[in-house]
Design an enzyme around this catalytic site. Sequence first.
Site, PDB file in Angstrom:
ATOM      1  N   SER A 144     -56.127 -28.113  48.006  1.00  0.00           N
ATOM      2  CA  SER A 144     -55.239 -29.218  48.367  1.00  0.00           C
ATOM      3  C   SER A 144     -54.866 -29.154  49.839  1.00  0.00           C
ATOM      4  O   SER A 144     -54.721 -28.065  50.407  1.00  0.00           O
ATOM      5  CB  SER A 144     -53.985 -29.100  47.503  1.00  0.00           C
ATOM      6  OG  SER A 144     -52.941 -29.855  48.040  1.00  0.00           O
ATOM      7  N   TYR A 178     -46.628 -24.352  44.299  1.00  0.00           N
ATOM      8  CA  TYR A 178     -47.881 -25.023  43.953  1.00  0.00           C
ATOM      9  C   TYR A 178     -48.920 -24.813  45.057  1.00  0.00           C
ATOM     10  O   TYR A 178     -50.042 -24.350  44.810  1.00  0.00           O
ATOM     11  CB  TYR A 178     -47.656 -26.537  43.734  1.00  0.00           C
ATOM     12  CG  TYR A 178     -48.941 -27.323  43.801  1.00  0.00           C
ATOM     13  CD1 TYR A 178     -49.897 -27.211  42.799  1.00  0.00           C
ATOM     14  CD2 TYR A 178     -49.223 -28.154  44.897  1.00  0.00           C
ATOM     15  CE1 TYR A 178     -51.101 -27.911  42.884  1.00  0.00           C
ATOM     16  CE2 TYR A 178     -50.414 -28.852  44.986  1.00  0.00           C
ATOM     17  CZ  TYR A 178     -51.355 -28.731  43.971  1.00  0.00           C
ATOM     18  OH  TYR A 178     -52.539 -29.403  44.060  1.00  0.00           O
ATOM     19  N   LYS A 204     -52.583 -22.471  45.342  1.00  0.00           N
ATOM     20  CA  LYS A 204     -53.913 -22.913  45.806  1.00  0.00           C
ATOM     21  C   LYS A 204     -54.422 -21.981  46.912  1.00  0.00           C
ATOM     22  O   LYS A 204     -55.598 -21.612  46.947  1.00  0.00           O
ATOM     23  CB  LYS A 204     -53.846 -24.347  46.343  1.00  0.00           C
ATOM     24  CG  LYS A 204     -53.555 -25.390  45.288  1.00  0.00           C
ATOM     25  CD  LYS A 204     -54.727 -25.548  44.343  1.00  0.00           C
ATOM     26  CE  LYS A 204     -54.470 -26.548  43.246  1.00  0.00           C
ATOM     27  NZ  LYS A 204     -55.530 -26.591  42.242  1.00  0.00           N
TER      28      LYS A 204
END
Length: 355
Positions: A137, A161, A165
């Site tokens: 991302s 989050y 990643k």
Amino acid sequence: MMKSIKNKKTISESTILVTGGTGYIGSHTVVALIAAGFNPVIVDNLSNSKASVLDRIKKITGKRPPFYKLDMRNRAALNKVFQKHQIASVIHFAGLKAVGESVAEPLRYYENNIQSTITLCNVMAKHGVKKIIFSSSASVYGQASGIPIREDSAPAPTNPYARSKWIIEQILQDVYIADPGWRMVLLRYFNPVGAHESGQMGEDPRGIPNNLMPYISQVAVGRRNKINVFGNDYPTSDGTGVRDYIHVMDLAEGHIAALKKMEKKTLWKSKQNPIIINLGTGRGYTVMEIIQAFSKASGKKIPYRITKRRPGDIAACYADITLAGKLLGWKAKRSLLDMCADAWRWQSRNPQGYP
Ligand code: NAD
Ligand code: UDP
């Protein structure tokens, strides 16, 4: 002659495992895979998607891919899928993705996203499957030092989050160092929006949408009264935040380009592995531009209200897309109006999302 043709394994025979394949980006990529002649096999635990998307995939493509409802952390169950199917490569979408939720429940996010990837890599290695495309991302960049953002911009994730990643990217890097037989492409998505042009498939968030485009769609269809615009005092053309929105089918096709290139030695020659590539359009739009475009595409008035900035938001973020063009020969084709028109077709025909 006949024999060599018969024995020749073509791309169309390639079986691709799609983890998280009933989710938003996964399901659209499954459609693109079938269109390109691949055989996708889907695994998903349905924690954030519905099995009814499989009916829609069948409606669009005429094919219903094999589907296994399992959690990626369940090694034994995943192993059975690899025993059953001759998997050539994996596209790994499965993961939790809500930023706010990840701040409230960091352990759930780390456990789900990281453990899933470790289990997947273990099972892949056991079966000698060493080609993976991973959904990373643009959030790994955080507040990047310059825009457009290049892949060598220093990562600075600002929430669990995004950090999950970034950690996974580093784990994959270590897996490669230990065994250079792996072929890894880490795709950093910018802001995927829109829907399949048929209106049969699209984004179906649970509860109140966190993201701009699905929220606007729900305002347009009458499920919500108005959109809150989070701040109009940013240093941008109209003061509202700028993002790089990319049509989900362009994004899906970016995966097909990566998959095809993964087979080619030229991609790996003197390239750092894993290869990290931005997938975006390279151009940014403000929140107000998105509202206007959606209003135009839907013919609906989109009431809005300016509110204060959302904590943690950055002013502007868009991709440098040079590398995607150079390494994958891929470029997004669809316009902002296409993104809005397709999102609207999906939302207006399926006001409550998937059955
Ligand atoms: P999504 O939630 O629609 O799809 C993810 C799928 O993974 C869901 O169907 C969910 O049920 C499944 N899943 C989650 N944990 C699982 C587990 N432990 N085992 C099995 N299945 C599991 O999300 P999406 O928008 O399609 O995103 C796909 C991937 O792309 C995610 O990894 C996400 O982090 C990444 N990504 C998304 C965006 C975005 O804006 N949508 C941007 C950048 C990156
Ligand atoms: N945004 C907004 N109202 C909303 C949701 C988002 O004004 O209800 C803004 C947000 O501040 C950002 C842009 O829309 O400038 C895109 O937000 P989104 O959450 O979709 O993507 P991200 O910020 O994660 O890139």
